[in-house]
Enzyme design. Structure first.
Site, PDB file in Angstrom:
ATOM      1  N   HIS A 280      80.026  78.108 131.147  1.00 50.23           N
ATOM      2  CA  HIS A 280      78.823  78.943 131.166  1.00 50.23           C
ATOM      3  C   HIS A 280      78.112  78.921 129.820  1.00 50.23           C
ATOM      4  CE1 HIS A 280      80.650  82.531 129.188  1.00 50.23           C
ATOM      5  NE2 HIS A 280      81.731  82.237 129.872  1.00 50.23           N
ATOM      6  N   ASP A 292      83.968  80.963 123.963  1.00 46.44           N
ATOM      7  CA  ASP A 292      83.521  81.552 125.225  1.00 46.44           C
ATOM      8  C   ASP A 292      82.002  81.522 125.288  1.00 46.44           C
ATOM      9  OD1 ASP A 292      83.384  82.867 127.616  1.00 46.44           O
ATOM     10  OD2 ASP A 292      83.909  84.835 126.821  1.00 46.44           O
ATOM     11  N   GLU A 326      77.147  84.208 133.219  1.00 44.99           N
ATOM     12  CA  GLU A 326      78.514  84.539 133.661  1.00 44.99           C
ATOM     13  C   GLU A 326      78.942  85.895 133.137  1.00 44.99           C
ATOM     14  OE1 GLU A 326      82.907  84.842 133.443  1.00 44.99           O
ATOM     15  OE2 GLU A 326      81.499  84.865 131.793  1.00 44.99           O
ATOM     16  N   GLU A 327      78.534  86.193 131.896  1.00 45.77           N
ATOM     17  CA  GLU A 327      79.090  87.372 131.235  1.00 45.77           C
ATOM     18  C   GLU A 327      78.669  88.695 131.853  1.00 45.77           C
ATOM     19  OE1 GLU A 327      81.421  87.234 129.374  1.00 45.77           O
ATOM     20  OE2 GLU A 327      81.385  85.455 128.117  1.00 45.77           O
ATOM     21  N   ASP A 354      86.667  77.620 131.007  1.00 41.12           N
ATOM     22  CA  ASP A 354      86.179  78.890 130.458  1.00 41.12           C
ATOM     23  C   ASP A 354      87.350  79.704 129.913  1.00 41.12           C
ATOM     24  OD1 ASP A 354      84.660  81.057 129.738  1.00 41.12           O
ATOM     25  OD2 ASP A 354      84.466  81.855 131.774  1.00 41.12           O
ATOM     26  N   HIS A 423      84.791  87.619 122.938  1.00 44.30           N
ATOM     27  CA  HIS A 423      83.731  88.640 122.992  1.00 44.30           C
ATOM     28  C   HIS A 423      83.560  89.413 121.684  1.00 44.30           C
ATOM     29  CE1 HIS A 423      83.901  89.004 127.707  1.00 44.30           C
ATOM     30  NE2 HIS A 423      83.710  87.770 127.289  1.00 44.30           N
TER      31      HIS A 423
HETATM   32 ZN   LIG Z   1      83.642  83.024 129.454  1.00 47.94          ZN
END
Ligand SMILES: [Zn+2]
Length: 456
Positions: A280, A292, A326-327, A354, A423
């Site tokens: 993503h 990520d 995606e997030e 991912d 994140h």
């Molecule tokens: Zn991800």
């Protein structure tokens, strides 16, 4: 020729052709590996995405830039076609840095490292200040529900260290981030603090999506660093503090047009059979989204690059897809599957990366018993790469394809360091090893080549 002789001849022929085929397969896999490990472009592409673009929350200006730049990269790699799929995405904005303090009983204030959770509403501009009620889990929330009104609920549920597979700990603790705010709002809480989903003690709060239940007030929610979660918990237990103040500036700003990016090599024999390989493109706004999921994107594009560089013409169509959103909405993956259902093509296989650009350990496969057996029949080909084929694979973006019978697969890298940086502001380019990233791209390209040759 007698029947027996005829049978022996056919049998010998089968053995011969199997032997030659397995041998030439391993030669091709080695070629792919050698090319990526000597000339791979994934790492430099990741540097560009991280350093020249940066954080890429969907709906942001950087998100749009990432669409254009990855389309350019795949064109330059020589993909037969590169195109965009339109997708509407929610636009959430942090709106500036958060502030948080615990108010000590001696009157002093102590700063806390917090960030707003994705999708959450902000506080009033003056912030909120209230008594804090700490709960270890939802059971405890239910037991204390009569004491929650007017307070800030603090979910202090750590990632369970006994899960060796860290994604299991993430899924387990993730409930508090996803559902925690609305479950607290149900009992009258005015704000929520969630312990970061992080495997290490450090000072970096980790954001991530939360989802409001529309039946309850949309109260502001933040993640707190693991160190500060412990500090806050200790201060509450020892009655050195009872209140917290926090201020966030975030909120939803409607929906905007964005895109999935698709780079394709047309299949030479079965162009209507599609193999999808993707990651993503969007990331959280706090960091460069290197692991990520910049890693998954550049690894997927690398499949296109290496096929073109080696002159490999896949029998089936190979598509590298940069999924959008995606997030905090999964709109890209949802749109991709929606379009797939109506274009008359057969979506044979989808592989997602991912889980970070770490050393590849396995390829997970979800499909029928026969499909899994066929994939596992390739296990010996992956032995030289220290990779196992395991049962159960997929990813958030490709998940919606499963209803079409697509075999779903994931690159499974070593998962021990992913949730150190996931994140958080620490998910930067420097956290990725060129070697490990490229090894992942090798395995993905090899798997896509095998499926393009033999189907599943
Ligand atoms: Zn991800």
């Amino acid at each position: 020729m007698s029947m027996i002789n005829k049978f022996s001849a056919v049998f010998a022929g089968l053995l011969f052709s199997f032997g030659v085929s397995a041998q030439s397969d391993s030669v091709m896999l080695k070629k792919i590996s050698d090319d990526i490990l000597t000339r791979g472009a994934a790492y430099e592409n990741l540097r560009f995405i991280c350093k020249k673009i940066g954080p890429r929350l969907s709906g942001s200006a950087n998100g749009a830039k990432a669409v254009n730049e990855t389309a350019r990269m795949m064109r330059e790699m020589g993909a037969d076609t590169v195109y965009l799929q339109e997708v509407m995405v929610p636009k959430w904005e942090r709106g500036g840095k958060e502030k948080a303090e615990m108010i000590m009983t001696n009157g002093k204030k102590m700063g806390l490292n917090v960030v707003a959770l994705g999708n959450s509403e902000g506080t009033p501009s003056s912030g909120i200040r209230a008594e804090v009620i700490e709960v270890k889990n939802f059971d405890e929330l239910e037991r204390m529900k009569d004491q929650v009104k007017g307070k800030i609920v603090f979910y202090n549920y750590p990632m369970n260290p006994t899960f060796v597979r860290t994604f299991m700990a993430y899924g387990d603790a993730g409930r508090y981030r996803g559902q925690g705010p609305s479950r607290a709002a149900k009992y009258g809480a005015i704000g929520v603090i969630v312990r970061s989903l992080a495997s290490n003690p450090d000072d970096f709060p980790h954001t991530g999506a939360m989802n409001y239940n529309d039946s309850f007030p949309k109260i502001p929610a933040v993640a707190i660093s693991t160190n500060d979660a412990d500090k806050l918990s200790n201060a509450l237990t020892q009655k050195q503090a009872s209140q917290v103040y926090f201020k966030t500036n975030c909120g939803m700003k409607g929906e905007v047009l964005s895109h999935n990016v698709v780079g394709e090599i047309r299949g030479s024999e079965m162009p209507n059979e599609v193999l999808t390989v993707g990651g993503h493109l969007d990331s959280w706004d706090l960091a460069e989204g290197a692991n990520d999921d910049g890693s998954g994107c550049v690894q997927s594009m690398e499949v296109i690059r290496v096929f073109k560089a080696l002159g490999i013409r896949p029998k089936r169509t190979v598509r590298a897809v940069m999924f959008q959103n995606e997030e905090n909405g999964l709109r890209g993956g949802t749109k991709y599957a929606e379009l797939a259902k109506t274009d008359g093509k057969k979506y044979v296989f989808a592989l997602e990366s991912d889980a970070g650009g770490f050393t590849p350990r396995g390829i997970g496969v979800t499909g029928t018993a026969e499909q899994k057996a066929k994939a596992m029949g390739w296990a010996s080909l992956f032995e030289p790469y220290d990779v196992k084929i395991t049962e159960g694979g997929g990813g958030a973006d490709i998940g919606p394809l499963r209803t079409m019978g697509t075999v779903l697969s994931s690159l499974n890298p070593d998962s021990q360091r992913y949730f150190d940086i996931h994140h958080a502001a620490t998910d930067v380019f420097e956290a990725v090893s060129r070697r490990e990233l490229h090894l992942g791209a090798v395995v993905m390209s090899q798997m896509i080549w095998l499926v393009s040759e033999y189907g599943l």
